[in-house]
Design an enzyme around this catalytic site. Structure first.
Site, PDB file in Angstrom:
ATOM      1  N   PHE A 177       0.812  -1.222   0.000  1.00  0.00           N
ATOM      2  CA  PHE A 177       0.000   0.000   0.000  1.00  0.00           C
ATOM      3  C   PHE A 177       0.846   1.273   0.000  1.00  0.00           C
ATOM      4  CE2 PHE A 177      -2.376  -3.440   1.976  1.00  0.00           C
ATOM      5  CZ  PHE A 177      -3.556  -3.420   1.249  1.00  0.00           C
ATOM      6  N   GLU A 213       4.086   6.518  -3.656  1.00  0.00           N
ATOM      7  CA  GLU A 213       5.311   7.112  -4.176  1.00  0.00           C
ATOM      8  C   GLU A 213       5.512   8.464  -3.486  1.00  0.00           C
ATOM      9  OE1 GLU A 213       5.488   6.932  -8.480  1.00  0.00           O
ATOM     10  OE2 GLU A 213       4.748   4.876  -8.418  1.00  0.00           O
ATOM     11  N   LYS A 219      -6.511  -4.727  -1.995  1.00  0.00           N
ATOM     12  CA  LYS A 219      -5.646  -3.750  -2.658  1.00  0.00           C
ATOM     13  C   LYS A 219      -6.419  -2.913  -3.689  1.00  0.00           C
ATOM     14  CE  LYS A 219      -2.377  -1.499  -4.232  1.00  0.00           C
ATOM     15  NZ  LYS A 219      -1.685  -0.466  -3.495  1.00  0.00           N
ATOM     16  N   CYS A 249      -0.833   3.699 -10.640  1.00  0.00           N
ATOM     17  CA  CYS A 249      -1.661   2.780  -9.834  1.00  0.00           C
ATOM     18  C   CYS A 249      -3.158   3.072  -9.898  1.00  0.00           C
ATOM     19  CB  CYS A 249      -1.178   2.798  -8.393  1.00  0.00           C
ATOM     20  SG  CYS A 249       0.485   2.111  -8.228  1.00  0.00           S
ATOM     21  N   ARG A 268       3.815   8.447 -15.214  1.00  0.00           N
ATOM     22  CA  ARG A 268       2.802   7.550 -15.781  1.00  0.00           C
ATOM     23  C   ARG A 268       1.414   8.166 -15.579  1.00  0.00           C
ATOM     24  NH1 ARG A 268       4.624   1.905 -13.055  1.00  0.00           N
ATOM     25  NH2 ARG A 268       5.006   3.328 -11.324  1.00  0.00           N
TER      26      ARG A 268
END
Ligand SMILES: NC(=O)c1ccc[n+]([C@@H]2O[C@H](COP(=O)([O-])OP(=O)(O)OC[C@H]3O[C@@H](n4cnc5c(N)ncnc54)[C@H](O)[C@@H]3O)[C@@H](O)[C@H]2O)c1
Ligand SMILES: O=c1ccn([C@@H]2O[C@H](COP(=O)(O)OP(=O)(O)O[C@H]3O[C@H](CO)[C@@H](O)[C@H](O)[C@H]3O)[C@@H](O)[C@H]2O)c(=O)[nH]1
Length: 463
Positions: free
Chosen positions: A155, A158, A213, A269, A339
């Site tokens: 979890f 960044e 998740k 993500c 991204r």
């Protein structure tokens, strides 16, 4: 008690996980098929920007606890615990996950493991993946290997990856069945120092662990889109979404985190994991979650389109032949990851609409240049803003949030700023004679029709 562990995949997740497992005292061998990443990591440098990661890498390499390789050869004899941290990118527009890196890792591990071992999957996968992989292991591994597969989703965020790994909010472990005591025992050994600090551990089945998740990321995305939908309403009603978020956030049942309105979510993500959950819910025929998350995605994309429209308005109604400074390229501050970056998406849209767009980001310049070579780049905020008709703050790096009108007045052509992350103080900028605009805090006072046009510039909601 320390253990010998391998970590497969040394991207944003794996490099951090390997370094932090060594920091917890384990002997770590990290493997990646990309030699350029491994060569950098061996010198104690991460192949991306992540605060504090280089320090942890260097300390543990020097202590002899952290090793890197492009070869799987040593994996079979290194130890009995193997973490999977390879990528699970989006495969197609429907959101299906590309699990080829995971399958390649499983095959490579099962072909080499010769002692009773545990593979702990950390990558984010669609629910049902681990059970398929168990069948694959049975087909490929030797009987002596006796491999248990468990899922241990990650979890970390960044920009906070080291802290989040060493002080996680929880540890989730999904096992095939409760007789898989080896997986749980070894996971408890690995995380012993964290468990001693009362960090909660949830031991459950594989499916619940996998779903925890994607559900967590979907919930976070929903929270962001909720406040961005409220921003649309604030613009129509003349309210201020930042104050609204503060007032909502004081309620501990709601909380202020991930209630930051503006340009919306991006990154490697949230968009991918949400899309994958929509695809899985569709496949399983669960219309409710697919519809809910589809709306979350639409609100998120609309925030980008609305920001582009704010920029055009700030340039006086057209972007053609206008000069626009874009401050921020990373998908969020604290990283060089671009991204699915909302900032670069808006920058590229404005360039296609005829503007000359100059980008500055404190960390993400080289990645942005490679991915968007047609945008212009400057080496500082002041250089990006030189002769700009409008300035767009699209990533809330602290150095942009701390900017004051006086810092830029000597270089800009037009005193217009678009605050794409609601990170500036409108009063300060307006008091200095700037046109300040931000989604959800326009204090709009026009007619109902004008308000609707502002909240929904493409007419998607009111066709
Ligand atoms: N980035 C994050 O913050 C984060 C956080 C939690 C979970 N995750 C999940 O972790 C996974 C990895 O994400 P990431 O952002 O680190 O991706 P990434 O693309 O940065 O890293 C993946 C790495 O795996 C390597 N790799 C690919 N195939 C391999 C193979 N067969 N053997 C060895 N190495 C191989 C690649 O070279 C690359 O370095 C994804 O499932 C992601 O959703 C990411
Ligand atoms: O109030 C907010 C908070 C975030 N964002 C945006 O949302 C995106 C994602 O932010 P964040 O969640 O902080 O970043 P990630 O590092 O992508 O982390 C998410 O994705 C990881 C990978 O799955 C998970 O491990 C983390 O728990 C989850 O927070 C970024 O574009 C942010 O700018 C907002 O727009 N408003």
């Amino acid at each position: 008690m320390s253990a010998r562990v391998t970590v497969v995949g040394t991207g944003y997740l794996g490099a951090t996980h390997a370094a932090c497992m060594a920091e917890l005292g384990h002997d770590v061998l990290a493997v990646d098929t990309d030699p350029s990443k491994i060569n950098l990591l061996r010198t104690g440098r991460a192949p991306f920007f992540e605060p504090h990661l280089d320090e942890v890498l260097q300390r543990n390499i020097a202590a002899g606890r952290l090793h890197f390789s492009t070869s799987y050869d040593a994996v079979g004899t290194w130890g009995a615990i193997h973490f999977i941290c390879v990528g699970t990118p989006q495969l197609d527009p429907l959101g299906t996950s590309d699990l080829s890196q995971i399958r390649a890792t499983i095959d490579a591990l099962s072909a080499r493991i010769t002692v009773p071992s545990v593979i702990l999957g950390k990558s984010t996968v669609p629910v049902g993946t681990a059970r398929h992989l168990i069948e694959r292991i049975k087909d490929t591994a030797s009987a002596e290997a006796d491999i248990e597969l468990a899922w241990n989703p990650e979890f970390l965020r960044e920009g906070h990856a080291v802290r989040d790994t060493l002080s996680p909010t929880r540890i989730v472990l999904g096992t095939e069945n409760r007789t898989n005591i080896r997986a749980e025992r070894l996971a408890r050994t690995i995380y012993r120092l964290l468990l001693a600090r009362q960090i909660p551990m949830v031991v459950t089945d594989l499916e619940t662990a996998e779903l925890t998740k994607t559900a967590a990321n979907s919930f976070l995305a929903t929270k962001i889109s909720f406040i961005n939908a409220m921003a649309e309403l604030c613009d129509a009603a003349g309210a201020d979404v930042s104050v609204l978020a503060d007032a909502l956030g004081y309620d501990p049942r709601i909380g202020r985190m991930h209630l930051g309105a503006g340009l919306g979510y991006g990154g490697g993500c949230l968009p991918k994991d949400l899309h994958a959950l929509v695809a899985k819910a569709d496949e399983l025929g669960i219309v409710s979650i697919a519809r809910l998350l589809h709306d979350v995605e639409q609100i998120n994309l609309r925030a980008r389109a609305r920001t582009t429209h704010l920029a055009i308005a700030a340039c006086g109604g057209t972007s053609r032949d206008r000069s626009i400074a874009v401050l921020g390229a990373a998908f969020k501050p604290g990283t060089d990851d671009i991204r699915n970056s909302p900032a670069l998406d808006v920058a590229e849209d404005l360039r296609r609409l005829g503007a000359t767009v100059t980008v500055f980001d404190p960390q993400a310049m080289s990645k942005s240049r490679n991915a968007f070579p047609e945008l212009k780049y400057a080496r500082s905020t002041a250089l990006a803003c030189r002769n700009a008709d409008a300035i767009l703050v699209l990533t809330d790096w602290p150095e942009f949030s701390a900017m004051l009108p006086g810092d830029l007045e000597a270089v800009v052509r037009g005193k217009a700023i678009v605050d794409g992350r609601n990170c500036l103080d409108p009063l300060t900028w307006r008091a200095a004679g700037w046109s300040y605009s931000a989604l959800g805090r326009m204090g709009f006072s026009g007619s109902t029709a004008e308000r609707r046009a502002h909240a929904d510039p493409d007419g998607a909601l009111n066709p």
